[in-house]
Each structure stands twice: as C-alpha cells, then as structure tokens.
Write a protein that holds these residues in place. Structure first.
Motif, PDB file in Angstrom:
ATOM      1  N   VAL A   1      10.368  56.867  69.014  1.00 59.24           N
ATOM      2  CA  VAL A   1      11.277  57.855  68.435  1.00 59.24           C
ATOM      3  C   VAL A   1      11.746  58.773  69.554  1.00 59.24           C
ATOM      4  O   VAL A   1      10.925  59.245  70.347  1.00 59.24           O
TER       5      VAL A   1
ATOM      6  N   SER B   1      19.136  58.985  62.648  1.00 64.87           N
ATOM      7  CA  SER B   1      19.006  60.196  61.852  1.00 64.87           C
ATOM      8  C   SER B   1      19.900  61.272  62.470  1.00 64.87           C
ATOM      9  O   SER B   1      19.766  61.590  63.647  1.00 64.87           O
TER      10      SER B   1
ATOM     11  N   GLY C   1      18.716  55.022  58.140  1.00 63.55           N
ATOM     12  CA  GLY C   1      18.648  56.344  58.738  1.00 63.55           C
ATOM     13  C   GLY C   1      18.904  57.407  57.699  1.00 63.55           C
ATOM     14  O   GLY C   1      18.729  57.176  56.502  1.00 63.55           O
ATOM     15  N   ASP C   2      19.343  58.559  58.156  1.00 58.09           N
ATOM     16  CA  ASP C   2      19.649  59.649  57.242  1.00 58.09           C
ATOM     17  C   ASP C   2      20.723  60.493  57.902  1.00 58.09           C
ATOM     18  O   ASP C   2      20.829  60.527  59.134  1.00 58.09           O
TER      19      ASP C   2
ATOM     20  N   THR D   1      14.994  56.109  65.797  1.00 57.71           N
ATOM     21  CA  THR D   1      13.742  55.359  65.757  1.00 57.71           C
ATOM     22  C   THR D   1      14.057  53.905  66.066  1.00 57.71           C
ATOM     23  O   THR D   1      15.030  53.353  65.536  1.00 57.71           O
TER      24      THR D   1
ATOM     25  N   VAL E   1      13.714  56.714  56.724  1.00 52.27           N
ATOM     26  CA  VAL E   1      13.900  57.892  57.576  1.00 52.27           C
ATOM     27  C   VAL E   1      14.468  59.012  56.713  1.00 52.27           C
ATOM     28  O   VAL E   1      15.409  58.787  55.957  1.00 52.27           O
ATOM     29  N   ASP E   2      13.899  60.202  56.792  1.00 52.94           N
ATOM     30  CA  ASP E   2      14.427  61.354  56.062  1.00 52.94           C
ATOM     31  C   ASP E   2      14.445  62.592  56.938  1.00 52.94           C
ATOM     32  O   ASP E   2      13.479  62.881  57.643  1.00 52.94           O
TER      33      ASP E   2
ATOM     34  N   PHE F   1       5.980  58.791  61.786  1.00 59.65           N
ATOM     35  CA  PHE F   1       6.445  59.294  63.083  1.00 59.65           C
ATOM     36  C   PHE F   1       7.190  60.592  62.831  1.00 59.65           C
ATOM     37  O   PHE F   1       8.036  60.651  61.947  1.00 59.65           O
ATOM     38  N   LEU F   2       6.873  61.610  63.628  1.00 65.49           N
ATOM     39  CA  LEU F   2       7.394  62.961  63.389  1.00 65.49           C
ATOM     40  C   LEU F   2       8.286  63.391  64.544  1.00 65.49           C
ATOM     41  O   LEU F   2       7.836  63.472  65.685  1.00 65.49           O
TER      42      LEU F   2
ATOM     43  N   THR G   1      10.031  59.324  60.172  1.00 66.67           N
ATOM     44  CA  THR G   1      10.178  57.887  59.932  1.00 66.67           C
ATOM     45  C   THR G   1       8.861  57.374  59.379  1.00 66.67           C
ATOM     46  O   THR G   1       7.795  57.724  59.890  1.00 66.67           O
TER      47      THR G   1
END
Lengths: 347, 347
Positions: free
Chosen positions: A46, A90, A123-124, A137, B46-47, B88-89, B137
């Motif tokens: 990421v 994202s 994604g977002d 990611t 993913v958000d 994953f952050l 993610t």
C-alpha cells in the motif's frame, strides 16, 4: 504532543507495538506476504501519494501523478520479483478540482496498469475537504523459494544497485527551481533528470529475473534513498554495512548538471525506485555478467559489502545506530533521514 | 467543469469506461473477487474515511473512528460471507494532530482487528496538508460456490434485511444537534441510536451463515442506505423490485425518538451496515426460522420482492430509472440519493 514532534517511523513503530506478536512477522519488509492454503504467496503493498507532501500540482501534471501513483506500488512488487495480479485505487478529491485533472489522472493510471498487466479491480472515491489524496493497494504473486526479503542479507554479501542513483531527487530540485519553464527548456540533461522524477520505471523485469537467482539473498526498492533505505535492510538483517560512496552509479546527466554535488543526491535523494540487493560475494561477477546479457541497457553496480553489526565506523553524520560505514571522498555531513512528519533538511 | 458538478457514481463510471473489457467482470459488486490458481477465492475491498466527509472529530472520538474505519471494511466481507484474512491501513494525518488521537485511533483499530481475527499486515502513513484521511484495504477468503453476488438476484426472490434500518443516520442527526451533551444525557434510546452510528457491528457471523445457504441468491451490505444501495442490486441483476416500506424493520429506539419520521430514516439513511439479501421465495420461511434459531438476538425481515425490470411503478421521488416500486403509507418524496460530491438533501 503533536505528530510533528515525532517522526513517521516512530508512528509505524507505535502501530507495531500494539499488534499481537503473531502478526509482526513481515512488518520489516516493504510488502506483506500472505501464504494461501495452496499456490503461490500473495505479496501486498500500500502506498500513499498526498498533495503537498509527495507531489505538487505545480510541478507534476495529472498524467504524471496518475503514472507515478501506480509506478511506486509496482516498484514494491519488483523488489520481491512478484508478478502483478491486481491493483486498487482509493481517491479523495476536493470538489473544486477540474474534471479534466481527474480524467488525465485516470487515463495514465490505467495505461500503466495495462502495460504492466495489473488490472484495476476496485477502490473507493470520495470528496476531500481540501487537497488530493491517493492510496493504491497492489497485489502480486511470488513463489516462496523466490522471495528475497530485506532480512535475508548475509555477512560478506556484495551490496549492489540497479540503474543510477540521485536522478529523481535532482530532477525534483530542478522542477522546484523553475517549475514553469522546465517543460520547454530543451536542455536534454535536465529533461532526463526531470523525467526520472516524474516517470520512474518500476524494475519489474529486472526484479523478476533477480528473484530467480539463488545467489541473490535480500532485495528491496529504493523509495526514500540509500541513506534511509539501506539502514532498513541492515536493521532487518541485524548486520552492518560498508558503502563506497565513490562507487555509486551516477548518470552522465546528473554529473553534468550537479558535478561535485552529484554524490550527495545519490546518497540522500529519494524516489529513484531502483533495486537494492545483496549477492553472495563469490557469485557476484557471474551474476552481473548474466544480468547485463539479459538487460543490455541496464546497470548493476557493486557499492559495498554487508558486515557484522556494529563493526562499521561512523564517519558521515549517521546517528551511530545505523551500523553503516559510508566511505566517501566527498563531505556527507548534514544529510538527514527523510521523514514525512519532520521537515527534511535536504530534498 | 469541476468535480462538484458531477456525482461520485459518475466518476466511478468514468474509471470503468477507461478499463479494458476483461477487467470489468466484478465492478458491479462491493468487492473485487480474485481467483487464485488453487484454493479459495480472494475477496478484496477498499474503503475511505475522510474527515469532514465521513466523520467529524467533534461528533466522533478517535476510538470511534478507529473502530469504524475497520468495521465498514469487515462489513464488505460480511456481505460475501468471507473469512477475514488481512487488513492494511493507509493514513495521511496533519502534523498538528495530537499524538493521543493517533494512539487512541490505532488501539481501537487493532482491538477490532484482533476480535475479528483479521491481522493488520501493513499500510502506509504520511503527513497531510490538512485533514485526516484513512483508507483501509481488507482481504478475505470465500469459496466460489458460496459467493453471493449483487447480480445474482432472480425474479420472484424475497428481499430481506438483517437487523433494523435507519438507526445510524438518526444517531448522526442526534449527534449533530447536540454534539457535546450527547455523551452524558442518559437517554437510553438516544444513546442506542448514537452507538449504532458510532459502532456499527459488521455482520460477519450472519453473512458467513447466510452465504452457506443455497436459497440465498444475492447479498450486499447497506452502507449508503436502502434508497441508494437497492438500485445497485437491481441494476446489477437487471431486475426491478417492489419494497413495502411499512414492513421495514425499525428499532423501538428509532420509533420512540422519531415517530412518524422513522420510516424516512429507514429508507434514506446510510451506514446501518446490515445485510440486504434475496432468497428463493419458497425457501424464505424455512431460512428465516433456521436463521433465528442460529442468531436468537437478530432479526431477518422480508421487505419486498424482485420483479422483472421496468414493471415497478414509480411513486416516491425515484428518478424513474431505478425500476423500484416503493409502496409506502408515508410520504417519501424529497429523499435524495447520497453522493459524496454533491451535497445530500437529507443526512
């Protein structure tokens, strides 16, 4: 206390400290490695690109940013020789952003995804209060026996890098000196350095080939520069290192533009996205010969050796804990470890 | 033209339009589904959570945001009945943010990750120019034969939801009315609605169980509200639907606080993170009986049926293209489809 009072690495350390021990296995690496029940390992990475931190819209176009936001993630896969499998985008974008910026960004992102056989699978997207925020990611695949991790360097290994170092940081410095005129200056050397900053090439083919060589022991990509990234490898491998700064591979363009400052860019400058690897000493000459036969346009340069921890002498502004001996004929003092939360001294 | 002139769904459409056809298979779903050479399918979601868009630091604490940023992703896995595998952050934080905010955020994120058996395996962190940006993610696993996709609804299916609807949006409205006094007001109904907004429970166990039932055909989670999410399912399945608004499951707390406005929250309010599913009509009574035996504290409510596309009558402010007949004894006109890039009319 505010975040600006502590460094980015400290924040990540605080996250790790709160995780249960069984999660921590691969935090030292640039990617997460997930074992499936069957089949190859999954490699996941990421990366953020934040306006005003990683790029400025005044010095990079939407197309450049679209390219780079995927390229830096592909570089993480390259460092493990992994085959791209899927990417996820994202986005948080300010409402007053021009729609054309978005279209240009997306077009270039997808173009590189196509060329890298790395499908965009989700994604977002959302509004931001201000500023452009991009997080990508990426998921790749690699066999366990070809996984070259940061922690696998051995005493006596030759330390080597692909390509040339320092070009990208020098290119950024040129852009920041004269952001508007740089496009049409017609100066080939400058244009080359700027292109290296705007369009770094992820070393996917080289990484894939190197990962197959049993003499290659550890590998990572150079995103933050040798000065910052090499200590991550020595720390993960619990070793020290000696680097011959005078041997660092420099491009003709960097030498032409920056002369005796070139080596400082090569040591301290980030975003080259070349591969840093260690190789069994006896095998290096043969590995290098075969690498150059495979990639005639590329370089593979020995720049030092791995040593037992804490035997390296500190002579160049390191904080003493790195265990790296930077042997150099040029002055390196004042080079700082880059941290997003602290103001960098150089870059 | 600026992004604010077009909606979020339009942006995503523009991204899809630029992708080669072979990538597009599962863009209609809330997750990406990746097939491995062997073993179970990978489910990836993913958000984003963006300050000022998805949350405010005045109405949500760092702990609430830490919890919620993982919970909304776990909910995406729940919608596919997938088993969490890794998260994953990705963080971009302003330099003037209090370090304690960061510690509280991370502690709660990791607590939920532990409780959900979803190890944090990596990410990225960097400075932001202003505002907090979080992107998570998540990767899960599910068998192909248990994958309930949005597009799999069939004509005649019963449409059902878990839990109760509208609580979260009502809780947010309460918080925005009186952000500071809400903590200690001691009003149980209000506290319940606010907790439903701050700490939505991802329906992982319910989703896992439902995904194993052959009579369940399509499933998704309700993140943006029935009014916005159901059309995504009918569109993906190329069907229409009839919804009996008077049958929507409402909590006692929502009825107590909002009385005759409760149904509007249940239709238009987002962030309930309940599951929306369609079930073979003849099997629904038996499925519901077994569901309630398995989850005695839960609800599973039939709220309508899937129909052939374009046979539903429009009677409640829909734009006519949804193909959904909202049968209601209360007035629904004026409900707007939520879009991050447009100012929502309600919420």
């Amino acid at each position: 206390m505010k975040l600006s009072d502590i460094g980015e690495d400290h924040l990540i350390g605080e996250i790790h400290r709160r995780c249960p021990p069984e999660w921590k296995a691969d935090f030292s690496d640039d990617v997460a490695i997930l074992a499936g029940a069957k089949g190859p390992l999954m490699v996941v990475s990421v990366d953020n690109l934040v306006e005003g931190v990683h790029f400025r819209t005044t010095t990079s176009s939407a197309k450049d940013i679209g390219y780079k936001s995927l390229a830096v993630n592909l570089s993480d896969l390259a460092a493990k020789g992994a085959k791209p499998r899927a990417c996820f985008l994202s986005l948080a974008l300010p409402p007053d952003l021009a729609v054309d910026w978005f279209y240009d960004f997306v077009a270039e992102f997808i173009e590189l995804a196509k060329n890298s056989k790395c499908p965009l699978r989700g994604g977002d997207s959302s509004r931001s209060a201000s500023g452009i925020f991009i997080s990508v990611t990426i998921i790749g695949e690699q066999r366990l026996d070809r996984m070259k991790r940061r922690a696998q360097a051995q005493i006596g290994d030759v330390i080597a890098v692909t390509g040339t170092l320092g070009d990208s940081a020098a290119g950024l410095a040129l852009l920041e000196q004269s952001p508007l005129s740089s496009k049409n200056r017609g100066d080939q050397a400058r244009a080359h350095l700027i292109a290296r900053h705007r369009r770094p090439t992820p070393r996917l083919r080289e990484g894939s080939w190197l990962a197959k060589q049993s003499s290659v022991q550890a590998m990572m990509d150079l995103s933050d520069g040798l000065w910052t990234d090499l200590p991550r490898m020595t720390k993960a491998s619990r070793l020290g290192a000696l680097i011959r700064v005078d041997d660092l591979p420099l491009s003709e363009e960097l030498l032409l533009e920056f002369g005796d400052k070139a080596q400082r860019w090569a040591v301290g400058g980030g975003e080259d996205y070349e591969l840093l690897l260690t190789v069994k000493s006896a095998s290096f000459p043969d590995l290098r010969r075969r690498f150059l036969a495979q990639f005639p346009e590329q370089r593979l340069t020995a720049i030092g050796e791995m040593y037992k921890a804490n035997t390296g002498k500190m002579n160049a502004g390191g904080d003493g804990s790195d265990g790296i001996d930077w042997q150099s004929s040029v002055e390196l003092s004042g080079l700082s470890v880059y941290s997003h939360f602290k103001k960098p001294v150089h870059r």
